[in-house]
Enzyme design. Structure first.
Site, PDB file in Angstrom:
ATOM      1  N   CYS A 276       0.797  -1.228   0.000  1.00 32.86           N
ATOM      2  CA  CYS A 276       0.000   0.000   0.000  1.00 32.86           C
ATOM      3  C   CYS A 276       0.828   1.276   0.000  1.00 32.86           C
ATOM      4  O   CYS A 276       0.781   2.055  -0.941  1.00 32.86           O
ATOM      5  CB  CYS A 276      -0.919  -0.003   1.217  1.00 32.86           C
TER       6      CYS A 276
HETATM    7  N1  LIG Z   1      -2.529  -6.195   1.841  1.00 34.67           N
HETATM    8  C1  LIG Z   1      -3.065  -5.183   2.497  1.00 34.67           C
HETATM    9  O1  LIG Z   1      -2.832  -5.034   3.706  1.00 34.67           O
HETATM   10  C2  LIG Z   1      -3.997  -4.204   1.802  1.00 34.67           C
HETATM   11  C3  LIG Z   1      -4.641  -3.246   2.609  1.00 34.67           C
HETATM   12  C4  LIG Z   1      -5.529  -2.348   2.007  1.00 34.67           C
HETATM   13  C5  LIG Z   1      -5.728  -2.406   0.624  1.00 34.67           C
HETATM   14  N2  LIG Z   1      -5.081  -3.333  -0.131  1.00 34.67           N
HETATM   15  C6  LIG Z   1      -5.390  -3.349  -1.570  1.00 34.67           C
HETATM   16  O2  LIG Z   1      -6.193  -4.490  -1.859  1.00 34.67           O
HETATM   17  C7  LIG Z   1      -5.894  -4.990  -3.156  1.00 34.67           C
HETATM   18  C8  LIG Z   1      -5.470  -6.453  -3.065  1.00 34.67           C
HETATM   19  O3  LIG Z   1      -4.294  -6.538  -2.257  1.00 34.67           O
HETATM   20  P1  LIG Z   1      -3.818  -7.877  -1.590  1.00 34.67           P
HETATM   21  O4  LIG Z   1      -2.749  -7.506  -0.618  1.00 34.67           O
HETATM   22  O5  LIG Z   1      -4.965  -8.694  -1.124  1.00 34.67           O
HETATM   23  O6  LIG Z   1      -3.166  -8.618  -2.868  1.00 34.67           O
HETATM   24  P2  LIG Z   1      -2.772 -10.178  -3.002  1.00 34.67           P
HETATM   25  O7  LIG Z   1      -1.727 -10.241  -4.071  1.00 34.67           O
HETATM   26  O8  LIG Z   1      -2.509 -10.753  -1.666  1.00 34.67           O
HETATM   27  O9  LIG Z   1      -4.099 -10.847  -3.541  1.00 34.67           O
HETATM   28  C9  LIG Z   1      -4.621 -10.620  -4.791  1.00 34.67           C
HETATM   29  C10 LIG Z   1      -5.164 -11.925  -5.329  1.00 34.67           C
HETATM   30  O10 LIG Z   1      -5.811 -11.637  -6.563  1.00 34.67           O
HETATM   31  C11 LIG Z   1      -5.571 -12.696  -7.450  1.00 34.67           C
HETATM   32  N3  LIG Z   1      -5.820 -12.189  -8.793  1.00 34.67           N
HETATM   33  C12 LIG Z   1      -5.048 -11.444  -9.603  1.00 34.67           C
HETATM   34  N4  LIG Z   1      -5.693 -11.151 -10.736  1.00 34.67           N
HETATM   35  C13 LIG Z   1      -6.909 -11.711 -10.640  1.00 34.67           C
HETATM   36  C14 LIG Z   1      -8.036 -11.751 -11.492  1.00 34.67           C
HETATM   37  N5  LIG Z   1      -8.032 -11.155 -12.690  1.00 34.67           N
HETATM   38  N6  LIG Z   1      -9.111 -12.438 -11.081  1.00 34.67           N
HETATM   39  C15 LIG Z   1      -9.109 -13.048  -9.865  1.00 34.67           C
HETATM   40  N7  LIG Z   1      -8.094 -13.036  -9.016  1.00 34.67           N
HETATM   41  C16 LIG Z   1      -6.991 -12.379  -9.410  1.00 34.67           C
HETATM   42  C17 LIG Z   1      -4.157 -13.109  -7.151  1.00 34.67           C
HETATM   43  O11 LIG Z   1      -3.884 -14.442  -7.583  1.00 34.67           O
HETATM   44  C18 LIG Z   1      -4.115 -12.973  -5.628  1.00 34.67           C
HETATM   45  O12 LIG Z   1      -4.490 -14.178  -4.987  1.00 34.67           O
HETATM   46  C19 LIG Z   1      -4.805  -4.063  -3.699  1.00 34.67           C
HETATM   47  O13 LIG Z   1      -5.412  -3.053  -4.437  1.00 34.67           O
HETATM   48  C20 LIG Z   1      -4.189  -3.465  -2.455  1.00 34.67           C
HETATM   49  O14 LIG Z   1      -3.605  -2.208  -2.705  1.00 34.67           O
HETATM   50  C21 LIG Z   1      -4.220  -4.229   0.445  1.00 34.67           C
END
Ligand SMILES: NC(=O)c1ccc[n+]([C@@H]2O[C@H](COP(=O)([O-])OP(=O)(O)OC[C@H]3O[C@@H](n4cnc5c(N)ncnc54)[C@H](O)[C@@H]3O)[C@@H](O)[C@H]2O)c1
Length: 444
Positions: A276
């Site tokens: 983030c």
């Molecule tokens: N990790 C955090 O603490 C956090 C906190 C707030 C916001 N976010 C936001 O949330 C979003 C996701 O982050 P995250 O940390 O969960 O990422 P992550 O990489 O842990 O998870 C994303 C998942 O999406 C899957 N994926 C990718 N493309 C896809 C598609 N087309 N269809 C279905 N699945 C697909 C991936 O295989 C993966 O399992 C991002 O925008 C991030 O900025 C993350």
């Protein structure tokens, strides 16, 4: 959506007979799955990675702070199925999107994941669904990407579907806050869409914060992360400044933090990490350029934070030098490679940058991290290293040890006793009241 179809969706959400689809089963998606399923909804989880789907279906979690037992519980309740079959989106009443939003090699927003998900939703869409984007992104994404995809499928907003944005505020492994207790900002592309999304989240979280629009919700998430990014840069700059003056920045911050109003303590460190804070601010910077606005504060904060790994290496090289040693060929042990303490996430971790810089200067690098058994390939780094046992011998044989991430599972008393030179970027010893030998310890 016709009034009748809208009413039916509302009813299904209220009585929790709605099926919730969650796309992207990562750090954000999995806790949401648990939250909705435990609240009584049936949840269909979608991911493009078949290995993750197989693991979830076998009750195997791939996120350290998301226990297997939760998956067992959800399967026992018959409220969760994971799948890579996106045609099953048709079975869902509400769809929540949590796919990655990284930066490209040129540090521009990479919305390809959101775009392909929008296309998948549109391909399977049927009248009567609510779609919510949760991925962090610039203001306007929900309207610019999801809305045209759904309209392209012949559907009309607020007649055939509802569309909203609700930012994720997950703080991985923070036991003080859960999905239920963190207030949830929700903004619709239209007021009616916002109301529908707020109703959905009210079934899961204690406090829903409805805002004027999806854009406000998108922008609010960026502001939260920019706030942290800028304040961390400020204390990092102060750290360098006070270091030159022979003043301990940690002493200064502790003193300043006794002010009961108008001050919020941020801690300096080896640089920013995670999915983030190093990334999201640049989503706004990029969008602002379209409006001819220069976001100088954010750019400057990014520059300062990005330079911190270099500063740590510089401090180490100086400290070795005063002991008659060159960085080249020195054995350096890194403690903690995850981007923050007590998690297993290495995305954008400053430890990787520090390792890369050390290797480029000819050092021999090893690491210990109780949460990261081996390094996997990430955006800018492909380091083939595995975690070493933390033993007296490993410490004593290293010319220097750098604490990059101060996981609680590490025995810092052992480290303090046996490290020949210790560079502590987190003030880890002092936080744990472990006396440090000033001859062998450098705060950085
Ligand atoms: N990790 C955090 O603490 C956090 C906190 C707030 C916001 N976010 C936001 O949330 C979003 C996701 O982050 P995250 O940390 O969960 O990422 P992550 O990489 O842990 O998870 C994303 C998942 O999406 C899957 N994926 C990718 N493309 C896809 C598609 N087309 N269809 C279905 N699945 C697909 C991936 O295989 C993966 O399992 C991002 O925008 C991030 O900025 C993350």
């Amino acid at each position: 959506m016709s009034a009748v179809t809208g009413q039916r969706l509302e009813e299904k959400i209220r009585n929790k007979s709605a099926t919730v689809g969650i796309i992207g089963l990562g750090y954000v998606g999995l806790p949401l799955v648990a939250g909705f399923a435990r609240s009584g909804f049936s949840v269909l989880g979608f991911d493009i990675d078949p290995a993750k789907v197989a693991a979830l279906e076998a009750n195997r979690s791939y996120i350290a702070h998301f226990p297997d037992a939760v998956l067992e519980e959800l399967h026992r309740l018959r409220r969760f199925t994971a799948t890579s079959d996106f045609s099953r989106l048709e079975e869902t009443d509400a769809v929540i999107v949590c796919v990655p939003t990284p930066l490209t090699a040129h540090r521009e927003p990479d919305l390809s994941y959101v775009q392909s998900t929008a296309n998948q939703i549109a391909a399977a869409a049927r009248p009567g669904q609510l779609i919510v984007l949760e991925s962090s992104t610039y203001p306007g994404t929900t309207e610019d990407i999801l809305l045209p995809a759904l309209e392209g499928a012949g559907l009309t907003l607020d007649r055939d579907f509802y569309l909203a944005f609700s930012p994720e505020r997950e703080d991985p492994n923070n036991p003080n806050f859960t999905l239920q207790t963190i207030p949830k900002v929700v903004g619709g592309v239209t007021p009616r869409s916002g109301q529908m999304a707020a109703l959905l989240y009210a079934g899961v979280v204690r406090t829903v914060v409805p805002v004027a629009s999806a854009r406000v919700a998108e922008a609010s998430k960026l502001v939260e992360n920019i706030f942290r990014c800028v304040n961390i840069a400020l204390v990092n700059e102060l750290k360098i400044c006070f270091d030159k003056m022979g003043i301990d920045v940690w002493d200064v911050l502790e003193a300043a933090a006794t002010k009961p109003f108008g001050f919020m303590k941020f801690e300096p460190g080896p640089g920013l990490g995670g999915h983030c804070i190093p990334i999201d601010p640049f989503y706004l910077t990029w969008k602002a350029r379209e409006y001819g606005v220069a976001t100088r504060f954010i750019e400057l904060a990014g520059e300062i934070n990005a330079a911190m790994p270099e500063w740590v290496v510089h401090r180490l090289a100086d400290a070795l030098n005063t002991r008659g040693k060159n960085l080249k060929d020195s054995r350096i042990l890194i403690l903690g490679v995850a981007y923050k303490k007590n998690v297993d996430d290495i995305r954008e971790s400053p430890a990787l940058e520090i390792i890369q810089l050390l290797l480029a200067r000819g050092a021999q690098v090893a690491y210990h991290d109780p949460h990261v058994p081996r390094l996997r390939r990430v955006r800018r780094h492909d380091l083939a290293l595995a975690s070493q046992e933390l033993e007296e011998k490993t410490l004593a044989q290293s010319d220097a040890v750098i604490i990059v991430t101060d996981h609680d599972l590490v025995d810092y008393a052992l480290v303090a006793r046996h490290a020949r030179l210790l560079v502590d970027t987190r003030s880890a010893l002092r936080k744990r009241q472990i006396p440090a030998d000033p001859e062998r310890t450098v705060l950085s």
